[in-house]
Design a protein around this motif. Sequence first.
Motif, PDB file in Angstrom:
ATOM      1  N   ASN A 145      11.785  -9.505   5.629  1.00 22.40           N
ATOM      2  CA  ASN A 145      10.785  -8.839   6.479  1.00 22.40           C
ATOM      3  C   ASN A 145      10.297  -7.521   5.895  1.00 22.40           C
ATOM      4  OD1 ASN A 145      12.938  -7.171   6.803  1.00 22.40           O
ATOM      5  ND2 ASN A 145      13.277  -7.585   8.976  1.00 22.40           N
ATOM      6  N   VAL A 204      12.195  -4.877   5.083  1.00 23.23           N
ATOM      7  CA  VAL A 204      13.132  -3.766   5.278  1.00 23.23           C
ATOM      8  C   VAL A 204      14.020  -3.640   4.038  1.00 23.23           C
ATOM      9  CG1 VAL A 204      15.164  -3.016   6.577  1.00 23.23           C
ATOM     10  CG2 VAL A 204      13.175  -3.920   7.797  1.00 23.23           C
ATOM     11  N   GLY A 260      12.536   1.025   6.926  1.00 28.21           N
ATOM     12  CA  GLY A 260      11.562   0.060   7.406  1.00 28.21           C
ATOM     13  C   GLY A 260      10.192   0.679   7.569  1.00 28.21           C
ATOM     14  N   GLN A 302       9.454  -2.475  11.517  1.00 27.25           N
ATOM     15  CA  GLN A 302       9.993  -3.828  11.772  1.00 27.25           C
ATOM     16  C   GLN A 302      10.890  -3.877  13.012  1.00 27.25           C
ATOM     17  OE1 GLN A 302       9.849  -2.420   8.773  1.00 27.25           O
ATOM     18  NE2 GLN A 302       9.215  -3.944   7.253  1.00 27.25           N
ATOM     19  N   ARG A 351      13.403  -6.872  15.316  1.00 27.20           N
ATOM     20  CA  ARG A 351      14.096  -8.154  15.132  1.00 27.20           C
ATOM     21  C   ARG A 351      13.478  -9.223  16.027  1.00 27.20           C
ATOM     22  NH1 ARG A 351      20.640  -8.875  15.086  1.00 27.20           N
ATOM     23  NH2 ARG A 351      20.653 -11.147  15.098  1.00 27.20           N
ATOM     24  N   GLN A 352      13.227 -10.368  15.427  1.00 29.58           N
ATOM     25  CA  GLN A 352      12.598 -11.480  16.185  1.00 29.58           C
ATOM     26  C   GLN A 352      13.647 -12.228  16.993  1.00 29.58           C
ATOM     27  OE1 GLN A 352       9.437 -11.410  16.228  1.00 29.58           O
ATOM     28  NE2 GLN A 352       9.267  -9.922  14.547  1.00 29.58           N
ATOM     29  N   TRP A 397       4.937   1.981  16.666  1.00 32.04           N
ATOM     30  CA  TRP A 397       6.304   1.760  16.163  1.00 32.04           C
ATOM     31  C   TRP A 397       7.339   2.224  17.191  1.00 32.04           C
ATOM     32  CZ3 TRP A 397       6.209   3.586  10.302  1.00 32.04           C
ATOM     33  CH2 TRP A 397       5.338   2.744   9.588  1.00 32.04           C
ATOM     34  N   ALA A 421      12.948   1.475  11.781  1.00 31.79           N
ATOM     35  CA  ALA A 421      13.376   0.091  11.938  1.00 31.79           C
ATOM     36  C   ALA A 421      14.251  -0.017  13.187  1.00 31.79           C
ATOM     37  CB  ALA A 421      14.148  -0.382  10.708  1.00 31.79           C
TER      38      ALA A 421
END
Lengths: 422, 422
Positions: A110, A112, A416, A419, A421-422, B246, B373
């Motif tokens: 992704n 990161v 990052g 990003q 987390r999915q 973000w 992140a």
Amino acid sequence: MSHTTLDAPSLTDKLLAARTASLTLATANADLKNRALHAIADAVEGGAGTILPANELDLANGRENGLSKALQDRLALTDARLTVLADAVREITTLVDPVGESIRGRVLPNGVRIDQVRVPFGVVGVIYEARPNVTVDIAALALKSGNAVVLRGGSAAENTNSVLVSLIQEALASVGLPADSVQTIDEFGRDGAKELMQARGLVDVLIPRGSASLINTVVAESKVPVIETGAGVVHVFLDESADEKWAVDIVHNAKVQRPSVCNALETLLVHRGAAERLLPAVLARLRASGVVIHGDDETRALFADAVAATEEDWQAEYMSLDLAVRVVGDIDEAMEHIRQYSTHHTESIITNDLGNAERFLNEVDSAAVMVNASTRFTDGGEFGFGAEVGISTQKLHARGPMGLPELTSTKWLVRGSGQIRQ
Amino acid sequence: MSHTTLDAPSLTDKLLAARTASLTLATANADLKNRALHAIADAVEGGAGTILPANELDLANGRENGLSKALQDRLALTDARLTVLADAVREITTLVDPVGESIRGRVLPNGVRIDQVRVPFGVVGVIYEARPNVTVDIAALALKSGNAVVLRGGSAAENTNSVLVSLIQEALASVGLPADSVQTIDEFGRDGAKELMQARGLVDVLIPRGSASLINTVVAESKVPVIETGAGVVHVFLDESADEKWAVDIVHNAKVQRPSVCNALETLLVHRGAAERLLPAVLARLRASGVVIHGDDETRALFADAVAATEEDWQAEYMSLDLAVRVVGDIDEAMEHIRQYSTHHTESIITNDLGNAERFLNEVDSAAVMVNASTRFTDGGEFGFGAEVGISTQKLHARGPMGLPELTSTKWLVRGSGQIRQ
């Protein structure tokens, strides 16, 4: 020597001050830390005028309290010894700073980026016995690896350590680093050591250095994570195919070159099929150097000048010119003896049999396992680490000779750009 | 459930059997260990007929004893969950075997070759709560890394674990590995856990998995070296320059995606200069997902739908849809708050200021420190380890997500040709 008064800081005060100092040390660059080490070396070398009288006071107390000659020798400082100590500190300036070293890293799918880097532990506690050289040595190693250090030396060296720590603190301050980076808690006596072992959260790791009983006490009582160092019931096994010259030379070197250290040989095992060929020459060479042989019946049948070994001999870390010797049926019996009695420090097989060499390397569970080499090689200096913090005999974190990297932990740096987390 | 009888092995018998099994496992190659894992996966998947009735018995006992719904859910197995569990074991066969990996090595000036290689710990103890999936998962990870494992699960899962361990033992025997490689000591109850924590020398490392109180008990009482896992009072700091999108997305993801895990966000810190710009949007998005905001006065002035935070909120690992929120003056105040309250698991800064990003990365002392992140990335799977043993929050041995290599120690292999130390 002054003991705690109402105005003096408590042990907890000192540990909190060490924690605060550790924040500065953690981000100090190598140039600054090396300037501090040079200042410390100069202070130790130039400080004979205050160090030696304090040391003489400790020695006088020691003589009065019946301190053994050997311990008096370890305690005693001289101008020459101060120079050796200062040079050892200067040597540490030449070592690579482990802090910030990147161990591994990658970019995740992704985008990161993750990097695992070395960071100081924070506050390192050290509990040791009456050896003032450890005070300077471990302080320098801890500082170079970015750690604050809290020292609990033996009470027999309390006056010497107090002066040494004061000089180190002045040296730190002279380059702009916190004086509290190095502290002694000797003034709290035995209670101080106990409190240090309970200080989980304030102290990150505790390293005991000294006798087996000291180490065992710390390991058993400490709630702070401990790095166990030292005790070595070290074995050499002479296999059936062992070369006679190698056997004679390696056994002699492992036992005699410096019998008082943890990598010195304590028990010799010999394959029954080679006992008659090897033992007379190997043991005669040892006897000529004054080694007392504690042999089992088969050994004594082949070498008359030996006393009878008892169960205690197989467990003994003599640290003296004594050696336990036992004849075994084969490599399996040798490895079984090692499993039962070894402290998992160092074991060596002398053999010309490739299969047995590989079996010994794979199956013996010790910090260092050797083929056709002297056990005396288990040493940070010999391994090329440039300095040695001690030899770990535990399996967690570090095993075998420890250098500067073993005085560090790690952390993950994660970079990052929004990003999730999915 | 059968408890100890005169004929049954004692806990020490079991630990000694584990030690013996560990000798075989230590030299088992990856092909053999993978065959064992496939046999275990098949046994778990095909064992519903014996596993599910035992699990139903545990669930019935749990309902009777007032086990919470959440714990009942963690305890419950189904055909579908058994398949997931079996597939996770098969996944571990695809991972690289860490045993034997060479970490560093060189030839010394005298011709002696030294190599540091990974070796199994030996016997790993695991103390955990009523989650039967941990029984299978940790056994598979321990076996792949060459370790014997002694399991102390929660008594609430005793019947399920007993059947699972029997199936695992049969699977091990079917490929020729010792059945004693995986054992449960659940039959010894709480005394068993206490005895396990005292078994220094028989157990090489102890890993507690579960609640903070379980972990704290093990850390405080164990004489066996412990790898501390888990507890996460995790922080995100919204710096003055934080990008609004973000900030909203990362805070929402870190708090809401899976609130019950250790890398979920617990405390949000916001720079005073950005609070008015960011907090309303960030907190509104959280409220829309049902998050209860525990805010300080400044937060509540900007976002009315918040309850007043108390000192307990800054210390809370909620593991629920609750969030503590505090406004701070600058990055220094944010890092000071983190130093005081963090469990050193994961912290993230949301910023567009390069200097502040680097300061945060360097100065925050946590297992994972992030810039821009989601804290949810601190995870063995996300880091590409393929499996996760847990997330270490201590500084010794392993820090952050642990994979198979973190279940190993090292040893030095030393190959000479008669060398002795000069």
